[in-house]
Design an enzyme around this catalytic site. Structure first.
Site, PDB file in Angstrom:
ATOM      1  N   GLU A 160      -7.736  -3.268  11.053  1.00 25.02           N
ATOM      2  CA  GLU A 160      -7.151  -3.366   9.714  1.00 25.02           C
ATOM      3  C   GLU A 160      -6.030  -4.399   9.670  1.00 25.02           C
ATOM      4  O   GLU A 160      -5.760  -4.982   8.622  1.00 25.02           O
ATOM      5  CB  GLU A 160      -6.612  -1.998   9.286  1.00 25.02           C
TER       6      GLU A 160
ATOM      7  N   GLN B 107     -12.049   5.172   3.603  1.00 28.61           N
ATOM      8  CA  GLN B 107     -11.458   5.628   4.859  1.00 28.61           C
ATOM      9  C   GLN B 107     -10.903   7.032   4.698  1.00 28.61           C
ATOM     10  O   GLN B 107      -9.961   7.249   3.938  1.00 28.61           O
ATOM     11  CB  GLN B 107     -10.343   4.653   5.262  1.00 28.61           C
TER      12      GLN B 107
ATOM     13  N   ASN C  27       6.692   2.749   7.130  1.00 28.34           N
ATOM     14  CA  ASN C  27       7.628   1.976   7.950  1.00 28.34           C
ATOM     15  C   ASN C  27       8.217   2.811   9.080  1.00 28.34           C
ATOM     16  O   ASN C  27       8.430   2.327  10.200  1.00 28.34           O
ATOM     17  CB  ASN C  27       8.752   1.422   7.081  1.00 28.34           C
TER      18      ASN C  27
END
Length: 388
Positions: A244, A126, A368
């Site tokens: 994903e 990717q 995050n």
């Protein structure tokens, strides 16, 4: 198509019958921080799976899959993890690019690229992140220009998992000069074995090199290897990220549960469980894992609709933070001895490797901080973050 329980019984029986002989030693091999383990053997195993029709089970039958329902796909991934089968080498092609081509590819692209993924004959990586465009993917600077019947690519990608083992890379590149942010990006399928491509492995904390830098210096790919329209790459790239977060995460959690159970057993054997703080952290880890599973099951509604929505970011934060904290808890259970490697060549044990590699869990596939922005803006509808 058989019922979920019949499907579960079928894959469980096949794994029991086939993880034997030459493949018996592959149980538990590979995984985060251990991708270097028995790679050629795991590749052979996955091709063995392909020959029996056990790759790409969720793909439509017309593209080489089994047309498995969401529930059957969950059963497959759970049984695969419960069998302690080796980590997959074709995850990116099977779980990310393949569904993207099914959704956005041309008939010619599907005919060319899907069969080699099903057969595990071509591996993919990717090409998203760059030195200045990691979680802020819209800051992509890699450029591609149309030159006759080719796209010419110049730029650099980084943190490219398994690029050194892959033959192809799907690359997000800026194809409209003067464009910025989400505009003017395109999604290109680029061979890695041609001139103008250099792959440089990056040594990580674990001493292994799953990640790579990939440099494109006048690299070329045929003009027809663009997925979607020129300038529509952001929409296609976001769909890939949605895939994903798909059903394979349920199998991932089976692996997490095995890690936690093994750690609890270690804490009992070495007396760490007598420490009330350790006991409390182990209990919190157990309840956290249940929370992760509940969120994953809730997310399957989005998968059934085609791809997980932004709610998938909730699951990413939960499991990434949980796994990182599990690594920290493992070091506490081990005590001072966890800082030592036993003798030359001073290889890390499984707990040390987990602790070091899991530091990256809250960074890769969207940090995050970025996931919280997605939740705030796209799920809760809060105002977008002010940009300078």
């Amino acid at each position: 198509m058989s019922s979920v329980e019949e499907f579960r019984t079928e894959i469980r029986g096949w794994l029991a019958a086939n993880l034997t002989g030459a493949f018996a030693d592959l149980r538990g091999r590979g995984g985060p921080g251990r991708e270097h383990e028995a790679f050629a053997e795991r590749l052979a195993w996955e091709r063995h799976m392909a020959a029996a029709g056990w790759t790409c089970v969720g793909w439509p039958v017309e593209y080489g899959g089994r047309g498995a329902t969401i529930e059957q796909q969950v059963a497959f991934h759970e049984e695969y993890a419960l069998a302690d089968a080796p980590a997959r080498v074709n995850h990116i092609g099977e779980q990310l690019l393949g569904p993207t081509l099914v959704a956005f590819g041309t008939p010619e692209q599907r005919a060319r690229f899907l069969p080699p993924i099903v057969a595990v004959e071509e591996l993919w990586c990717q090409g998203y992140s760059e030195p200045d465009a990691g979680s802020d993917l819209a800051n992509v600077r890699t450029r591609a220009e149309r030159d006759g019947d080719s796209w010419v690519i110049n730029g650099q990608k980084i943190w490219t998992s398994l690029a050194h083992e892959s033959q192809w890379c799907f690359v997000v590149a800026r194809t409209e000069p003067g464009s910025s942010r989400h505009q003017g990006l395109s999604y290109l399928l680029v061979p890695l074995d041609g001139p103008g491509v250099e792959v440089r492995p990056i040594t990580q904390l674990t001493g292994t090199s799953e990640f790579n830098e990939v440099f494109f210096d006048g690299a070329r790919t045929p003009a027809e290897n663009i997925v979607g329209a020129p300038g529509d790459g952001w929409r296609v790239a976001m769909a890939t990220l949605g895939f994903e977060r798909g059903v394979s995460t349920l199998g991932q959690q089976v692996g997490f549960r095995r890690e936690l159970e093994t750690l609890i057993d270690l804490a009992r054997r070495n007396g760490a469980v007598d420490d009330p703080l350790i006991r409390d952290r182990l209990a919190r880890a157990w309840t956290g894992l249940e929370t992760i599973r509940c969120n994953a099951l809730r997310m399957l509604d989005g998968v059934a609709a085609g791809a997980p929505g932004p709610e998938a970011s909730i699951g990413k934060i939960f499991w990434a933070t949980w796994h990182r904290e599990l690594g920290e808890l493992a070091m506490s259970v081990l005590g001072a001895g966890g800082m030592l490697a036993e003798g030359e060549p001073y290889e890390l044990d499984d707990w040390q490797r987990l602790f070091l590699f899991s530091r990256s869990d809250t960074i890769y596939a969207g940090s995050n901080e970025i996931q919280r922005n997605i939740i705030a803006e796209r799920v809760l509808g809060l105002p977008k973050e002010i940009r300078p």
